[in-house]
Motif scaffolding. Sequence first.
Motif, mmCIF file in Angstrom:
data_model
loop_
_atom_site.group_PDB
_atom_site.id
_atom_site.type_symbol
_atom_site.label_atom_id
_atom_site.label_comp_id
_atom_site.label_asym_id
_atom_site.label_seq_id
_atom_site.Cartn_x
_atom_site.Cartn_y
_atom_site.Cartn_z
ATOM 1 N N ALA A 9 0.841 -1.209 0.000
ATOM 2 C CA ALA A 9 0.000 0.000 0.000
ATOM 3 C C ALA A 9 0.873 1.255 0.000
ATOM 4 N N GLY A 10 2.164 1.060 -0.101
ATOM 5 C CA GLY A 10 3.097 2.195 -0.139
ATOM 6 C C GLY A 10 3.272 2.719 -1.547
ATOM 7 N N SER A 14 2.890 -0.138 -4.313
ATOM 8 C CA SER A 14 1.624 -0.170 -5.065
ATOM 9 C C SER A 14 1.901 -0.171 -6.569
ATOM 10 N N ASP A 31 0.616 -4.903 4.262
ATOM 11 C CA ASP A 31 1.006 -3.558 4.673
ATOM 12 C C ASP A 31 0.356 -3.273 6.030
ATOM 13 N N PHE A 33 -0.347 -0.270 7.119
ATOM 14 C CA PHE A 33 -1.125 0.978 6.993
ATOM 15 C C PHE A 33 -0.821 1.932 8.152
ATOM 16 N N PRO A 39 -2.719 7.884 6.186
ATOM 17 C CA PRO A 39 -3.133 6.510 5.843
ATOM 18 C C PRO A 39 -4.233 6.465 4.782
ATOM 19 N N LYS A 42 -2.809 5.572 1.592
ATOM 20 C CA LYS A 42 -2.493 4.140 1.504
ATOM 21 C C LYS A 42 -3.761 3.332 1.215
ATOM 22 N N LYS A 43 -4.853 3.757 1.832
ATOM 23 C CA LYS A 43 -6.134 3.053 1.609
ATOM 24 C C LYS A 43 -6.609 3.276 0.162
ATOM 25 N N ARG A 45 -4.615 3.724 -2.393
ATOM 26 C CA ARG A 45 -3.779 2.850 -3.235
ATOM 27 C C ARG A 45 -4.308 1.413 -3.152
ATOM 28 N N LYS A 46 -4.682 0.984 -1.933
ATOM 29 C CA LYS A 46 -5.225 -0.381 -1.737
ATOM 30 C C LYS A 46 -6.466 -0.575 -2.603
ATOM 31 N N ARG A 188 4.873 10.070 -2.083
ATOM 32 C CA ARG A 188 4.908 10.188 -0.625
ATOM 33 C C ARG A 188 4.848 11.633 -0.162
#
Length: 341
Positions: A9-10, A14, A31, A33, A39, A42-43, A45-46, A188
């Motif tokens: 998820a990074g 990803s 991950d 998270f 976060p 990250k979610k 990307r998930k 990031r």
Amino acid sequence: MSVLVTGAAGFVGSHVSLALKKRGDGVVGIDNFNSYYDPSLKKARKSMLAEHGVFVVAGDINDGKLLAKLFDVVAFTHVMHLAAQAGVRYAMENPHSYVHSNIAGLVTLLEICKSANPQPAVVWASSSSVYGLNEKSPFSESDRTDQPASLYAATKKAGEEITHTYNHIYGLSITGLRFFTVYGPWGRPDMAYFSFTRNILQGKPITVYRGKNRVDLARDFTYIDDVVKGCLGSLDTSGKSTGSGGKKSGPAPYRIFNLGNTSPVTVPALVSILERHLKVKAKKNVVEMPGNGDVPFTHANISMARREFGYKPTTDLQTGLKKFVKWYLSYYGYNHGKAVN
Ligand SMILES: NC(=O)c1ccc[n+]([C@@H]2O[C@H](COP(=O)([O-])OP(=O)(O)OC[C@H]3O[C@@H](n4cnc5c(N)ncnc54)[C@H](O)[C@@H]3O)[C@@H](O)[C@H]2O)c1
Ligand SMILES: O=C(O)[C@H]1O[C@H](OP(=O)(O)OP(=O)(O)OC[C@H]2O[C@@H](n3ccc(=O)[nH]c3=O)[C@H](O)[C@@H]2O)[C@H](O)[C@@H](O)[C@H]1O
């Protein structure tokens, strides 16, 4: 191949997971998270990965039981290990996070890999920061790496030593990739290119660090798509682990490669490119680089990666930042009435 991607998820994880899935490989992500940065990114990307059929398990690489369960269910042929506490400067705020993920987490993962049958080949992210305050430029893999300038760099150097012992004793195939300041869409928020973009658009000042004697800092900025190609090339040439359930048998490959670009660009030049793409002038505070573990410059010699798996970066900073800005404006729903072509 069937790949476990840690840190899926990074930012890099990803992109690598998506590229593997699109070319037909089996991919499972893990991950934790964490909240090192937002976060929700990250979610997001998930969710993007889920739309492409890639599932990311929420879990910590220190959870050996969970990792063992994953290996019971899937006979992974490869591990793309990207889960880590990243960031050079944050190590002065939260040193234990680097030990937790970059040392303890790495050992937990390697313990599971060495006992798996078949053993997976391991490709993992080291860092340009292991070159520390090297003055010789560009950096070659054989250059000294015994003067890390930050705890982050020290944990990455330690990772190179730790993975070497799992190669030597248990016959795990190991490839370490020294990434050089990677940037791009879905990036990031803690990194300069991203935080500068945010502040410039919000009319907030940015802090531009400068080295001793007012020398501009420089990085060998590497676009994410080039890094992904390097990761897939490493996986495809990683060879087989030769251990079988923990016994040493024959030499398994232990490799280290630089994954950088072709030449460093200064931080002020990065700011100018962003100003042009955003059509907004930055409010700059220029300060001498504090003793925060930063190094004055990075510059990669990428000839070994080119020889071994045809690594050839093709995206310059001007082009790459245009793609990043386009993503940023669409993701954060900015509508500035300014065309980003
Ligand atoms: N982006 C760069 O410029 C750069 C440069 C050199 C090296 N690297 C390395 O590349 C790798 C990926 O970096 P990134 O830029 O994608 O960073 P990132 O922070 O976006 O990705 C790392 C992911 O790992 C996860 N994670 C961290 N600790 C974990 C743990 N203990 N268990 C499970 N998940 C955990 C995080 O939640 C995050 O999603 C890292 O090893 C980083 O050190 C990155
Ligand atoms: O190659 C790596 O191994 C590393 O790459 C990345 O680190 P860095 O190269 O430091 O990227 P980044 O923070 O974007 O700073 C870029 C430049 O802007 C300067 N910088 C930074 C912040 C700021 O506010 N002002 C500033 O001038 C700063 O001094 C620097 O000169 C990853 O974060 C890290 O995970 C690590 O893996």
